[in-house]
Design a protein around this motif. Sequence first.
Motif, PDB file in Angstrom:
ATOM      1  N   VAL A  77       9.984  14.543  -0.385  1.00  0.00           N
ATOM      2  CA  VAL A  77      10.648  14.382  -2.197  1.00  0.00           C
ATOM      3  C   VAL A  77      10.915  15.685  -1.984  1.00  0.00           C
ATOM      4  N   PHE A 103       8.064  -3.584   3.383  1.00  0.00           N
ATOM      5  CA  PHE A 103       8.627  -3.314   1.849  1.00  0.00           C
ATOM      6  C   PHE A 103      10.480  -3.828   1.571  1.00  0.00           C
ATOM      7  N   ASN A 144       1.982   4.884  -0.281  1.00  0.00           N
ATOM      8  CA  ASN A 144       1.289   6.978   0.342  1.00  0.00           C
ATOM      9  C   ASN A 144       1.694   7.520  -0.216  1.00  0.00           C
ATOM     10  N   ASP A 180       1.188  -0.965  -0.200  1.00  0.00           N
ATOM     11  CA  ASP A 180      -0.228   0.082  -0.152  1.00  0.00           C
ATOM     12  C   ASP A 180       0.844   1.207  -0.048  1.00  0.00           C
ATOM     13  N   GLU A 239       8.289   2.240  11.926  1.00  0.00           N
ATOM     14  CA  GLU A 239       7.880   0.953  12.510  1.00  0.00           C
ATOM     15  C   GLU A 239       6.306   0.879  12.526  1.00  0.00           C
ATOM     16  N   SER A 240       6.366   1.127  10.859  1.00  0.00           N
ATOM     17  CA  SER A 240       4.828   1.124   9.695  1.00  0.00           C
ATOM     18  C   SER A 240       4.975  -0.649   9.606  1.00  0.00           C
ATOM     19  N   LEU A 247       2.179  11.000   2.004  1.00  0.00           N
ATOM     20  CA  LEU A 247       2.938  10.789   2.446  1.00  0.00           C
ATOM     21  C   LEU A 247       4.682  11.009   2.729  1.00  0.00           C
ATOM     22  N   HIS A 248       4.479  10.525   0.910  1.00  0.00           N
ATOM     23  CA  HIS A 248       6.122  10.669   0.245  1.00  0.00           C
ATOM     24  C   HIS A 248       6.454  11.894  -0.863  1.00  0.00           C
ATOM     25  N   PRO A 281       8.149   3.696 -10.985  1.00  0.00           N
ATOM     26  CA  PRO A 281       9.248   3.713 -10.375  1.00  0.00           C
ATOM     27  C   PRO A 281       9.485   2.336  -9.839  1.00  0.00           C
ATOM     28  N   GLU A 291       3.565  -1.380   6.510  1.00  0.00           N
ATOM     29  CA  GLU A 291       3.754  -1.443   5.292  1.00  0.00           C
ATOM     30  C   GLU A 291       5.312  -1.412   5.199  1.00  0.00           C
ATOM     31  N   GLU A 292       5.713  -0.517   5.525  1.00  0.00           N
ATOM     32  CA  GLU A 292       7.058  -0.082   5.551  1.00  0.00           C
ATOM     33  C   GLU A 292       8.451  -1.755   5.495  1.00  0.00           C
ATOM     34  N   CYS A 333      14.005   3.630  -4.933  1.00  0.00           N
ATOM     35  CA  CYS A 333      13.781   4.582  -3.547  1.00  0.00           C
ATOM     36  C   CYS A 333      14.524   4.164  -1.837  1.00  0.00           C
ATOM     37  N   TRP A 358       4.164  -3.931  -9.253  1.00  0.00           N
ATOM     38  CA  TRP A 358       2.518  -3.160  -9.419  1.00  0.00           C
ATOM     39  C   TRP A 358       1.833  -3.740 -10.188  1.00  0.00           C
ATOM     40  N   CYS A 382      16.239   6.584   0.100  1.00  0.00           N
ATOM     41  CA  CYS A 382      16.210   6.201   1.741  1.00  0.00           C
ATOM     42  C   CYS A 382      15.576   5.055   2.601  1.00  0.00           C
ATOM     43  N   HIS A 383      14.884   4.770   1.840  1.00  0.00           N
ATOM     44  CA  HIS A 383      14.473   3.075   2.440  1.00  0.00           C
ATOM     45  C   HIS A 383      16.052   2.126   2.037  1.00  0.00           C
TER      46      HIS A 383
END
Lengths: 233, 287
Positions: free
Chosen positions: A78, A120, A70, A68, A113-114, A73-74, A98, A116-117, A103, A133, A106-107
């Motif tokens: 950026v 990911f 968001n 999911d 703590e989410s 948020l992003h 993308p 979804e992240e 990504c 996707w 940053c990631h």
Amino acid sequence: MSGNVEHKSDDVNHDAKEASSADQTSMTTSGSGSYILLFFLLGLALSMVAGWVVFPKLLYTQKKQPLDFNHKLHLKEVDSDCASCHFFREDGTFSGVPALEQCLDCHYEKLGESVEETLFVEQYVDKGRQVPWLVYSRQPDCVFFSHSAHIYGANLECRTCHGDIGHSESLKPYEENRITGYSKNIWGSNIAGLKQATWDRMKMDDCAQCHETAGIHDSSVQTGRDACFVCHK
Amino acid sequence: MKQEHTQHRSKRYGMVIDLDKCTGCGACMVACFSENNVPFKKDETDKRLSITWMKVYRIDNGRDFPNNQVCYIPRPCQHCAGQHEGHSPCVSVCPATATDYSRETGIVSQIYTRCFGCRYCMGACPYHARYFNWWDPVWPEGMEKYLSPNVSPRMRGVVEKCSFCFHRYQLARDKAYANRRKDVKEADYQTACTQACPAGAITFGDLNNPGHAVHQIVKPNDHVVKNKAGISIIGKSQNPNVFRMLERLGTNTKVYYLSSREWVRKAGDNYIADEKPEDMFAEQKKH
């Protein structure tokens, strides 16, 4: 329609009259006629419901996006808005959805703590897998679409064709047509063919309609509109 | 013309193939196959069933050694304009509007999803440039990953043909838009066969643009000339060595051929044994 119905019930009444006079039963002629009419209307109503409500639901299967994402948020994170992730290459082609590499700045590790992240990072970042996707606006294979023409040439906004996905907080389910395999965004949800927003659907006529207003609509010898090869490949 | 109120002046893409340079190596055919996802089978011995958007024919002058001469003729779709722009043999017979002619580029298109396979167009085409898919394509294992996403693959039951690599035009347009240009540069739109030819025999570009090499070689006539049968010949080359295939039919193709050998030029337009080229344009000579 109604003329037809009356005609039918007339015939039936006529038959029923003959039958009742022949064997002298107590059945009234108008009674049997209205039963049949009732059944007819009931059947009609049922098939209308089936055709307009049940079938469109059956026609599409829902699929969940792998993650999911968001957008809202992003966009705060950026530097250059949409173009940070959806950019044009030097040759004018559009990068589209993308790739994982975009990504990683940053990631490269977990930022928060989410759920979804975590999903990911663990499933895609750590394993170096691209996120599969599902693209809502994906056109059939034979269609050529150019973001370059519409962004640089026609100065359109993303919203005109995609709605508010770019500012959404979560992704809606992807709906796939069971027969054609195409996304529901192509032919739209409204089975009566009504369109409220420009992004409700994007089928051939929708492209052509806008091209007609834009006056780029006359190169085809066959149709007097856009040549097929403008949008097909 | 109708085009005038749109953003760009109309183009007529075409090519000229120098038959004196062509060695018949077939590189153009191979390039075309891989560029356009053209299907092939394990067994291609029956050429009637092969699909070859670009096909190299071999002819000879029919004389005995040592006077025997050979010429190779590469044949893509000729993108006929017909007696008036868009009256191509195939376009005018298609009952499904699956094939179309663009006034903007002069290219004859084929939309595979629209075609239902009646093959009327194949019968109408004087150049055998159209092919029918008798089977769904079967790619050798793993090869479907190498197909070009810019050209849609075909299915059983539809007709296909050379598109002058139209997808390359679409990409060139993308590039032009990104650079805020309206026009596509000559170098940005070249067909795969043109670029693959090791002898440099193929020249491709806009026949209407005096700046393009193809225009300079072909020197197409601005005026319509009539041949003896009263058929309009549009864009006839003013270069004496340039001819078109079956030009006398008035298909007004956009593929020109160049040869210094007279027997080749005569073979290209199917001359009767002792007919002279001048005879065909008798009327033109009068005025």
